[in-house]
Write a protein that holds these residues in place. Structure first.
Motif, mmCIF file in Angstrom:
data_model
loop_
_atom_site.group_PDB
_atom_site.id
_atom_site.type_symbol
_atom_site.label_atom_id
_atom_site.label_comp_id
_atom_site.label_asym_id
_atom_site.label_seq_id
_atom_site.Cartn_x
_atom_site.Cartn_y
_atom_site.Cartn_z
ATOM 1 N N TYR A 107 0.848 -1.180 0.000
ATOM 2 C CA TYR A 107 0.000 0.000 0.000
ATOM 3 C C TYR A 107 0.877 1.221 0.000
ATOM 4 C CZ TYR A 107 -2.722 -3.617 2.259
ATOM 5 O OH TYR A 107 -3.291 -4.788 2.587
ATOM 6 N N GLN A 108 0.437 2.247 -0.726
ATOM 7 C CA GLN A 108 1.157 3.512 -0.618
ATOM 8 C C GLN A 108 0.685 4.198 0.634
ATOM 9 O OE1 GLN A 108 -0.149 5.159 -4.310
ATOM 10 N NE2 GLN A 108 1.953 5.219 -4.974
ATOM 11 N N ASN A 109 1.607 4.808 1.332
ATOM 12 C CA ASN A 109 1.236 5.434 2.593
ATOM 13 C C ASN A 109 0.141 6.453 2.437
ATOM 14 O OD1 ASN A 109 2.356 4.386 4.778
ATOM 15 N ND2 ASN A 109 4.293 5.462 4.587
ATOM 16 N N PHE A 110 0.193 7.184 1.356
ATOM 17 C CA PHE A 110 -0.785 8.249 1.225
ATOM 18 C C PHE A 110 -2.192 7.733 1.001
ATOM 19 C CE2 PHE A 110 -2.052 12.398 1.104
ATOM 20 C CZ PHE A 110 -2.981 12.566 0.103
ATOM 21 N N GLU A 111 -2.275 6.588 0.300
ATOM 22 C CA GLU A 111 -3.612 6.032 0.029
ATOM 23 C C GLU A 111 -4.357 5.834 1.325
ATOM 24 O OE1 GLU A 111 -2.754 3.133 -3.743
ATOM 25 O OE2 GLU A 111 -3.263 2.232 -1.829
ATOM 26 N N ASN A 112 -3.634 5.415 2.348
ATOM 27 C CA ASN A 112 -4.315 5.081 3.587
ATOM 28 C C ASN A 112 -4.359 6.215 4.572
ATOM 29 O OD1 ASN A 112 -4.535 2.675 2.477
ATOM 30 N ND2 ASN A 112 -3.175 1.594 3.850
ATOM 31 N N PHE A 113 -3.923 7.393 4.161
ATOM 32 C CA PHE A 113 -3.866 8.508 5.101
ATOM 33 C C PHE A 113 -5.231 8.780 5.696
ATOM 34 C CE2 PHE A 113 -2.015 12.212 6.896
ATOM 35 C CZ PHE A 113 -3.028 13.141 6.946
ATOM 36 N N TYR A 114 -6.216 8.881 4.820
ATOM 37 C CA TYR A 114 -7.556 9.203 5.294
ATOM 38 C C TYR A 114 -8.064 8.098 6.222
ATOM 39 C CZ TYR A 114 -12.511 10.215 5.206
ATOM 40 O OH TYR A 114 -13.785 10.483 5.581
ATOM 41 N N THR A 115 -7.828 6.840 5.805
ATOM 42 C CA THR A 115 -8.286 5.714 6.611
ATOM 43 C C THR A 115 -7.635 5.722 7.972
ATOM 44 O OG1 THR A 115 -8.246 4.500 4.560
ATOM 45 C CG2 THR A 115 -8.651 3.255 6.551
ATOM 46 N N ARG A 116 -6.313 5.924 7.992
ATOM 47 C CA ARG A 116 -5.563 5.818 9.227
ATOM 48 C C ARG A 116 -5.900 6.929 10.198
ATOM 49 N NH1 ARG A 116 -0.994 5.119 6.482
ATOM 50 N NH2 ARG A 116 -0.553 7.341 6.699
ATOM 51 N N ASN A 117 -6.056 8.129 9.690
ATOM 52 C CA ASN A 117 -6.121 9.260 10.608
ATOM 53 C C ASN A 117 -7.499 9.847 10.804
ATOM 54 O OD1 ASN A 117 -3.303 9.329 11.097
ATOM 55 N ND2 ASN A 117 -3.069 10.022 9.007
ATOM 56 N N LEU A 118 -8.350 9.770 9.813
ATOM 57 C CA LEU A 118 -9.662 10.379 9.995
ATOM 58 C C LEU A 118 -10.740 9.333 10.210
ATOM 59 C CD1 LEU A 118 -9.152 13.106 7.311
ATOM 60 C CD2 LEU A 118 -9.530 13.503 9.704
ATOM 61 N N TYR A 119 -10.763 8.347 9.320
ATOM 62 C CA TYR A 119 -11.783 7.318 9.443
ATOM 63 C C TYR A 119 -11.609 6.525 10.726
ATOM 64 C CZ TYR A 119 -14.149 2.926 8.350
ATOM 65 O OH TYR A 119 -14.930 1.808 8.386
ATOM 66 N N MET A 120 -10.394 6.248 11.111
ATOM 67 C CA MET A 120 -10.146 5.404 12.269
ATOM 68 C C MET A 120 -10.719 6.007 13.538
ATOM 69 S SD MET A 120 -8.853 2.495 12.751
ATOM 70 C CE MET A 120 -7.831 2.132 11.376
ATOM 71 N N ARG A 121 -10.770 7.330 13.627
ATOM 72 C CA ARG A 121 -11.248 7.959 14.848
ATOM 73 C C ARG A 121 -12.723 7.690 15.084
ATOM 74 N NH1 ARG A 121 -8.143 12.299 16.687
ATOM 75 N NH2 ARG A 121 -6.321 12.663 15.380
ATOM 76 N N ILE A 122 -13.468 7.564 13.977
ATOM 77 C CA ILE A 122 -14.914 7.448 14.164
ATOM 78 C C ILE A 122 -15.436 6.133 13.618
ATOM 79 C CG2 ILE A 122 -15.375 9.904 14.208
ATOM 80 C CD1 ILE A 122 -15.981 9.821 11.295
#
Lengths: 552, 450
Positions: A107-122
């Protein structure tokens, strides 16, 4: 006692409310308010009711705060990523194997940025497991997270009797077992579960034939074919119908399965603005007049892909106009009635009946059995030569297992129920109950001042929340009050338009709807969600008696 | 006259010599000295600019403008192709076999009672009473449909159970289930391969080194090939994997529940550690006699599909009664590891029995329960071959053995296999039935081909 001047339902047809707006502007769904589109001269007068759809824009300060919220989240995301890469913060995500560390990263790190940092919180608001039938009330399994949503564990407690405003159960046919499902039980015991073969080989059962004949009868078309999965119906049959050298005109907001099917077919895809007939007409004219780009040959076929009800917007397709356009420019029409079959129309036959059109005007009628029939699978119906062609050339028929027999029996049973072939009128009553519930719910939400999208007859009701934090707060608070709602954010919706989506069901009683509405009222005040500038009066019966639904 | 002796310049020089306070003198001298031709030139330039500003913009269109009448004519004249080309009435797919009743060991096809050698019911679980009872219990509790995708209240405890059990059975960290077998691998591969190079089966190619650094590489193979009945050479592939730094996706629809000591598939068959395989995908429609599919592997790989697998996120989840049936089937598989050996024996027996039929050759390894019978000498035309084989199949069906030809979408296959009859061995077939089947096939081949 029904009010004769009001929305009484007689003779199986919904009467007009008498709200004919005369000569209003021919605007398309303008984003700044409620649009009433009267039937203009030149369009066929088969549908006299005005189409009321609204897509109100949010006030400016809301948009500013939304983007601020995302900006802040992104900044913190960068900070946390930095801390994680330094090793200061423990990384909770799964990592690659030691032996494969020198492989190209998966996985490219950036692809998962949203998943890791924003989606994961909620992310506790999605994938909530339940342990009962998804009827009007269900039981949610309680789960908690000790590490900020990276992992969950079940406490073992079950939150019982949560009001279900999230599942697609429009006619209330998804319920735990009762005597009316006896035929399903019998079929299960006789036929078993699986089929273990494809339609072309040894997988066509007599049950499938019975089901296909019934579907054709239900939709009033020549023939139908059923498939085991709704998503696969689109993605595997559109490539069979169109190929290179053909043109697909697809609505902006089409479902992922339609987009995937269109891409797999290899045809050229052009997108027109959502429900915008001018945009579609321009594309059609250009396509017919100028042909394929660069090589200037004519297109082999033009296929228009639309949906009956769009699930994220709650809007209903402008079918009469599209049929008129299709006839003028000799294009073909493919409608995906996943959400509209069984839920709109006076007898539940979908958007074609809703607008009073002839099913033969639509070339390909596609739909799924998941939403209104309480089963799973999809169908394609239309003329006999179309269905024969698909029987021979569909990927699904050759390579995929056919539908499971008890599921097929459930669909047969539901369809007979809706059509009234089981000897009762309960099916029809449920369709009408759904229409009543829809109108009531939408009306009350509008009065309270929420921004609701979509057509006033559509049972899918998106309520706009905009800010990511409110999305989480909304869902969590409502679960504490024993109401289960579905919230949707990016990337299923545009970034700044996160929403909660309610699915009204015929199984919801007036009390349940009132409970939900009371709680929504409180939530609206608590979270400041009442953004609408068109707050209607709370006493509509004072100004427009004909629109007030009385209980039968 | 040169520029420098131009009256303007001489005027300036003069003006600058008396440089205190004489700007007005400068400009005065300047105006007086401008020649006529210069003014005229300036005037013409200004007029030209004004004209350009107000003229129509020239659009770079490749199309010449058509009149409205011409456009209407074009629209009138255009005729599209028919939506679907006509299909001949005797295409075999339009006259398919209809099964009345359950498609289990004893099957009624087109009105004839036969022994089933065509459905992939390897472990005979299609009409197992325990499986049906488990499904019934689930039906009673949950009804049939789930009415939503996994993200929106479509996740039932049964699904979580099934994923857990599958992961434990295959000894991997995590498993994910799909509601349709075909969609499983069709959603899994695109979820990882936005910019990737996928090696499917036969061919290997080399790409330029710069892109190679960022292009992910995947090797996609089947454990037991459905089209040829052969087992994939997994140890060699694992060596290649580490040599060329590619990841292996293993599709085990036929080999799950068939190969290996406990039915865990090709990895157990060859004794390879499951961690070496990045993703194992299988459908539950063959050995597990249910519907749907699953992928299993390490959490690092599988968890990604929960948000990017299109068939997972955008589609309704598996009906709970099918999941409960799969769990029960898995229980049965775990309790009786002996059935795999029984299946293997039966496969070998029928392989031996079908050797030496004149006109037909067996294609597939002896441990494959689904193998093909192809014509030893093809007639040269595919359609004629298909007709011949169909006669053999009909002959067998009239005598109580249900067989089918292997079906393909002829235009879509990259390497279309030759026409063949598919023979499937299941645990429920007795030795006597196997012998009878072999005999009848031999007779049919003799009757039709000679």
């Amino acid at each position: 006692m029904a009010n004769p001047g009001g929305g009484a339902i007689c003779n199986g047809n919904l009467h007009n409310h008498g709200k004919q707006s005369d000569g209003s502007a021919s605007g398309n769904c303008a984003k700044n308010g409620i649009v009433k589109e009267a039937q203009q001269n030149g369009w066929p007068h088969v549908y006299d009711k005005p189409l009321v759809e609204s897509f109100e824009e949010a006030p400016l300060h809301v948009m500013v705060f939304t983007y601020l919220g995302y900006g802040l989240g992104t900044l913190f995301g960068y900070l946390r990523d930095f801390l994680r890469s330094c090793g200061i913060e423990k990384c909770n995500a799964a990592i690659e194997r030691e032996e494969q560390k020198d492989f190209v990263p998966l996985y490219q790190n950036f692809e998962n940025f949203y998943t890791r940092n924003l989606y994961m919180r909620i992310r506790d608001n999605w994938n909530r497991p339940i342990c009962s039938a998804p009827g009007s009330r269900f039981d949610v399994m309680e789960r908690v997270s000790d590490d900020y949503n990276w992992t969950f564990r079940f406490t073992g407690r079950i939150i019982k009797d949560v009001i279900n405003m999230g599942s697609y159960n429009f006619l209330g046919l998804a319920a735990s077992y009762d005597e009316s499902m006896r035929t399903v039980k019998d079929v299960l015991e006789e036929y078993g579960l699986g089929v273990a073969s494809t339609r072309h080989e040894m997988g066509t059962l007599d049950k499938h034939e019975e089901l296909e004949n019934l579907v054709a009868k239900f939709l009033n078309v020549e023939a139908a074919m059923v498939f085991g999965m709704g998503f696969a119906t689109n993605s595997m049959n559109i490539p069979a119908l169109v190929g290179k050298g053909c043109l697909i005109l697809s609505d902006e907001l089409n479902h992922a399965s339609l987009v995937l099917g269109a891409r797999l077919s290899g045809a050229t895809i052009r997108i027109f603005k959502h429900n915008n007939m001018q945009s579609l007409e321009k594309l059609l004219r250009d396509a017919v007049i100028y042909g394929q780009p660069r090589i200037r040959r004519a297109w082999k076929k033009i296929l228009i892909l639309v949906e009956g009800i769009y699930s994220m917007e709650g809007s209903i397709v402008r079918l009469p106009q599209i049929v008129a356009l299709k006839k003028k420019y000799k294009a073909y029409l493919y409608i995906d009635e996943a959400h509209s079959i069984g839920s709109v129309g006076p007898t539940g036959r979908g958007v074609v009946e809703f607008f009073g059109l002839d099913p033969r005007d639509v070339d390909v009628l596609m739909g799924t059995f998941t939403k209104s029939f309480g089963a799973s699978g999809g169908y394609i119906a239309g003329r006999k030569d179309l269905v024969d062609y698909l029987r021979v050339h569909s990927h699904s028929a050759v390579y995929a297992t056919s539908m499971s027999p008890p599921v097929a029996e459930q669909i047969i049973r539901s369809m007979k129920f809706i059509m009234g072939l089981d000897g009762t009128t309960q099916g029809l009553q449920r369709v009408r109950q759904l229409a009543k519930n829809t109108r009531y719910f939408r009306q009350r939400l509008n009065e309270m001042g929420f921004i609701i999208y979509g057509n006033e007859e559509s049972p899918v009701i998106p309520l706009l929340l905009y800010m990511p934090a409110k999305v989480a707060a909304f869902a969590r608070h409502l679960l504490n009050r024993k109401i289960g709602v579905v919230v949707v954010g990016f990337p299923a919706t545009p970034l700044a338009e996160a929403r909660a989506r309610f699915c009204v069901s015929a199984a919801h009683t007036r009390e349940m709807l009132d409970t939900v509405l009371e709680n929504l009222d409180e939530m609206g005040d608590l979270l400041q969600l009442k953004y609408s500038r068109h707050r209607k009066s709370a006493r509509p019966e004072l100004y427009d008696e004909t629109s007030f639904e009385l209980d039968d | 006259r040169t520029l420098l002796t131009h009256p303007w310049f001489t005027g300036l020089q003069e003006g600058s010599q008396s440089c205190d306070g004489s700007v007005a003198v400068l400009s005065h001298q300047w105006k007086r000295a401008a020649p006529a031709y210069h003014l005229i030139l300036e005037g013409i330039l200004i007029l030209w600019i004004i004209r350009l500003l107000f003229s129509k913009t020239y659009k770079l269109q490749e199309r010449s403008d058509l009149t409205v009448k011409e456009k209407e004519e074009l629209i009138e004249e255009w005729q599209p192709e028919p939506l679907v080309p006509p299909v001949s009435k005797d295409h075999p797919a339009l006259n398919y076999n209809i099964v009345s009743g359950p498609p289990s060991h004893n099957i009624v096809v087109n009105g004839k009672k036969c022994v089933n050698f065509a459905s992939f019911n390897f472990l005979g679980l299609l009409d197992n009473a325990r499986v049906k009872a488990a499904a019934l219990a689930s039906l009673k509790k949950y009804g049939v449909g789930t009415c939503g995708p996994r993200g929106f209240y479509g996740t039932f405890d049964v699904h979580l159970d099934l994923e857990d059990r599958l992961a434990k059975f295959m000894k991997t960290e995590e498993a994910i289930i799909y509601s349709y077998g075909f969609a499983t691998i069709a959603s899994a591969i695109p979820a990882y391969s936005k910019r990737a190079l996928v090696f499917v089966d036969y061919f290997l190619s080399f790409l330029n080194p710069r892109k190679a650094r960022v292009t992910r590489r995947f090797i996609v193979v089947e454990g037991l090939y459905m089209n040829t009945g052969t087992v994939c050479p997994l140890p060699e592939l694992v060596k290649l994997k580490y040599k060329y730094k590619a990841r292996i996706f293993l599709e085990e629809s036929l080999s799950f529940g068939v190969l290996g000591e406990h039915g865990r598939g090709v990895t157990e068959h060859f004794g390879i550690s499951i961690d070496d395989i990045d993703l194992i995908s299988a459908n539950m429609e063959n050995s597990l006699a249910s519907v749907g599919g699953f992928c299993c592997g390490r959490s690092f790989v599988i968890d990604h599909q929960r948000l990017s697998g299109q068939g997972y996120c955008f589609s309704a989840s598996l009906p709970p009664l099918l999941a409960a049936a799969a769990i029960e089937a898995l229980n049965i598989m775990e309790e009786n590891p002996g059935i795999f050996l029984v299946l293997k024996e039966k496969c070998e027996r029928i392989h031996k029995a079908l050797q030496g039929i004149s006109g037909l050759k067996v294609v597939g390894e002896s441990l494959s329960p689904a193998f093909h019978l192809q014509l030893t000498d093809s007639t040269g035309a595919r359609e004629k071959d298909v007709t011949l084989l169909q006669e053999i199949v009909n002959h067998c069906m009239n005598r109580g053995i249900a067989l089918t030809q292997a079906r393909y979408l002829e235009k879509e296959e990259k390497c279309l296999p030759p026409p063949s009859i598919r023979v499937v061995v299941t645990v429920e077939q007795t030795d006597e039935e196997l012998e009878r089947a072999a005999r009848i096939i031999k007779e049919a081949a003799q009757a039709v081909l000679l």
